[in-house]
Design a protein around this motif. Structure first.
Motif, PDB file in Angstrom:
ATOM      1  N   PRO A 134      -2.232  10.356   8.901  1.00  0.00           N
ATOM      2  CA  PRO A 134      -2.928  11.646   8.971  1.00  0.00           C
ATOM      3  C   PRO A 134      -3.605  12.000   7.652  1.00  0.00           C
ATOM      4  CG  PRO A 134      -0.719  11.809   9.919  1.00  0.00           C
ATOM      5  CD  PRO A 134      -0.798  10.471   9.257  1.00  0.00           C
ATOM      6  N   GLY A 135      -4.815  12.535   7.753  1.00  0.00           N
ATOM      7  CA  GLY A 135      -5.512  13.038   6.569  1.00  0.00           C
ATOM      8  C   GLY A 135      -6.301  12.011   5.798  1.00  0.00           C
ATOM      9  N   VAL A 136      -6.375  10.778   6.319  1.00  0.00           N
ATOM     10  CA  VAL A 136      -7.129   9.742   5.638  1.00  0.00           C
ATOM     11  C   VAL A 136      -8.324   9.347   6.474  1.00  0.00           C
ATOM     12  CG1 VAL A 136      -7.096   7.409   4.721  1.00  0.00           C
ATOM     13  CG2 VAL A 136      -5.098   8.854   4.464  1.00  0.00           C
ATOM     14  N   SER A 137      -9.500   9.325   5.854  1.00  0.00           N
ATOM     15  CA  SER A 137     -10.712   8.920   6.534  1.00  0.00           C
ATOM     16  C   SER A 137     -11.281   7.689   5.846  1.00  0.00           C
ATOM     17  CB  SER A 137     -11.748  10.040   6.510  1.00  0.00           C
ATOM     18  OG  SER A 137     -12.962   9.616   7.051  1.00  0.00           O
ATOM     19  N   CYS A 138     -11.486   6.620   6.601  1.00  0.00           N
ATOM     20  CA  CYS A 138     -12.029   5.382   6.059  1.00  0.00           C
ATOM     21  C   CYS A 138     -13.519   5.278   6.320  1.00  0.00           C
ATOM     22  CB  CYS A 138     -11.310   4.176   6.649  1.00  0.00           C
ATOM     23  SG  CYS A 138      -9.554   4.154   6.248  1.00  0.00           S
ATOM     24  N   VAL A 161      -7.282  -0.827   6.433  1.00  0.00           N
ATOM     25  CA  VAL A 161      -7.982   0.212   7.201  1.00  0.00           C
ATOM     26  C   VAL A 161      -7.144   0.637   8.397  1.00  0.00           C
ATOM     27  CG1 VAL A 161      -9.980   0.655   8.672  1.00  0.00           C
ATOM     28  CG2 VAL A 161     -10.294  -0.453   6.464  1.00  0.00           C
ATOM     29  N   SER A 162      -6.522  -0.327   9.059  1.00  0.00           N
ATOM     30  CA  SER A 162      -5.688  -0.011  10.219  1.00  0.00           C
ATOM     31  C   SER A 162      -4.514   0.869   9.823  1.00  0.00           C
ATOM     32  CB  SER A 162      -5.178  -1.303  10.848  1.00  0.00           C
ATOM     33  OG  SER A 162      -4.294  -1.028  11.927  1.00  0.00           O
ATOM     34  N   ILE A 163      -3.892   0.566   8.681  1.00  0.00           N
ATOM     35  CA  ILE A 163      -2.777   1.391   8.198  1.00  0.00           C
ATOM     36  C   ILE A 163      -3.242   2.816   7.934  1.00  0.00           C
ATOM     37  CG2 ILE A 163      -1.205   1.761   6.250  1.00  0.00           C
ATOM     38  CD1 ILE A 163      -1.055  -1.320   5.995  1.00  0.00           C
ATOM     39  N   LEU A 164      -4.403   2.937   7.273  1.00  0.00           N
ATOM     40  CA  LEU A 164      -4.887   4.261   6.890  1.00  0.00           C
ATOM     41  C   LEU A 164      -5.358   5.072   8.110  1.00  0.00           C
ATOM     42  CD1 LEU A 164      -6.801   3.456   3.590  1.00  0.00           C
ATOM     43  CD2 LEU A 164      -4.469   4.297   3.882  1.00  0.00           C
ATOM     44  N   GLU A 165      -5.896   4.378   9.091  1.00  0.00           N
ATOM     45  CA  GLU A 165      -6.344   5.084  10.297  1.00  0.00           C
ATOM     46  C   GLU A 165      -5.167   5.716  11.045  1.00  0.00           C
ATOM     47  OE1 GLU A 165     -10.433   2.717  11.517  1.00  0.00           O
ATOM     48  OE2 GLU A 165      -8.524   2.111  12.415  1.00  0.00           O
ATOM     49  N   LYS A 166      -4.009   5.147  10.860  1.00  0.00           N
ATOM     50  CA  LYS A 166      -2.816   5.687  11.517  1.00  0.00           C
ATOM     51  C   LYS A 166      -2.114   6.729  10.658  1.00  0.00           C
ATOM     52  CE  LYS A 166      -2.066   1.251  13.832  1.00  0.00           C
ATOM     53  NZ  LYS A 166      -1.197   0.035  13.898  1.00  0.00           N
ATOM     54  N   LEU A 223       0.855  -1.185   0.000  1.00  0.00           N
ATOM     55  CA  LEU A 223       0.000   0.000   0.000  1.00  0.00           C
ATOM     56  C   LEU A 223       0.891   1.234   0.000  1.00  0.00           C
ATOM     57  CD1 LEU A 223      -3.075   0.816   0.282  1.00  0.00           C
ATOM     58  CD2 LEU A 223      -2.569   1.140   2.719  1.00  0.00           C
ATOM     59  N   GLU A 224       0.683   2.107  -0.981  1.00  0.00           N
ATOM     60  CA  GLU A 224       1.480   3.326  -1.086  1.00  0.00           C
ATOM     61  C   GLU A 224       0.624   4.532  -0.710  1.00  0.00           C
ATOM     62  OE1 GLU A 224       4.559   5.221  -4.270  1.00  0.00           O
ATOM     63  OE2 GLU A 224       2.519   4.921  -4.992  1.00  0.00           O
ATOM     64  N   HIS A 225       1.141   5.314   0.211  1.00  0.00           N
ATOM     65  CA  HIS A 225       0.444   6.553   0.575  1.00  0.00           C
ATOM     66  C   HIS A 225       1.435   7.509   1.215  1.00  0.00           C
ATOM     67  CE1 HIS A 225      -2.545   9.396   1.724  1.00  0.00           C
ATOM     68  NE2 HIS A 225      -2.292   9.245   3.005  1.00  0.00           N
TER      69      HIS A 225
END
Length: 213
Positions: free
Chosen positions: A209-213, A202-207, A178-180
């Motif tokens: 900043p600036g990403v809302s799942c 989802v866990s990666i994105l929740e950690k 996953l690239e972000h």
């Protein structure tokens, strides 16, 4: 915001074949802002030499291990009887890229056709005749496909994708990254339950900043 989930694979990788059902389910349930980008890693370069017997045995053992691990996975072992196996996946890799030239929908269709030919129909995807038959089955313009298959453009694209996989230090297939935000996060491949991958993403994105799942 678009986030990329890289999927590294080879159409003649038996573990990639085993992952197909879970991958398809994952694709359907990913949030709209995450796109999957498929990268061909290229397991084995061009050769016309018959595959060593010991390697043939090792691959058959892998097939049996997959059958014991992933429900409903079955392989046609007649492949090893009616073919002269060649350890070369690059032709099949080029076929995926040539199919992609005629529309992104054809990429997945061609992967499926090659895997079915190889693992179920005991056909040899290292041979142009098998790849042309697959192209016909999925509805490609066969003359264009045949020309693209041996073109410099497709060869360059294949080498670029192989280089991309290596630059990301991918050493096994299938693999997910996953690239972000300029960072890469490995996602564990789960052959049995796509929801574990969803939860990990989802866990990666929740950690982040600036990403809302």
């Amino acid at each position: 915001m678009v986030i990329t989930l890289f999927y590294f694979h080879d159409p003649m990788c038996s573990w990639c074949y085993a992952f197909d059902f879970s991958l398809t389910a994952l694709q359907k349930e990913l949030p709209d802002f995450i796109r999957i980008k498929k990268i061909i890693g290229g397991l084995a370069p061009d050769t016309t030499q018959p595959m060593p017997v010991e390697l043939q045995k090792n691959i058959q053992q892998t097939w049996r291990r997959i059958e014991q691990t992933v429900p409903n996975m079955l392989f046609n072992y007649d492949f090893w009887i009616i073919n002269i196996p060649v350890r070369s996946t690059y032709p099949a890799c080029r076929a995926i890229l040539a199919a992609r030239q005629q529309g992104t929908d054809f990429e997945d269709k061609m992967i499926g056709a090659i895997q079915t030919a190889y693992y179920q129909k005991a056909k040899n995807p290292s041979l142009p005749s098998t790849l042309l038959q697959c192209a016909l089955e999925v509805g490609l313009a066969v003359d264009k496909f045949a020309n693209d298959l041996t073109s410099d453009e497709i060869e360059e694209e294949l080498q670029n994708e192989i280089s991309t996989a290596r630059s990301f230090s991918v050493i096994s297939y299938p693999s997910l990254l996953l690239e972000h935000g300029g960072r890469l996060f490995p996602v564990s491949v789960d052959y049995l339950d796509h929801e574990t991958m969803i939860r990990e993403i989802v866990s990666i994105l929740e950690k982040t900043p600036g990403v809302s799942c």
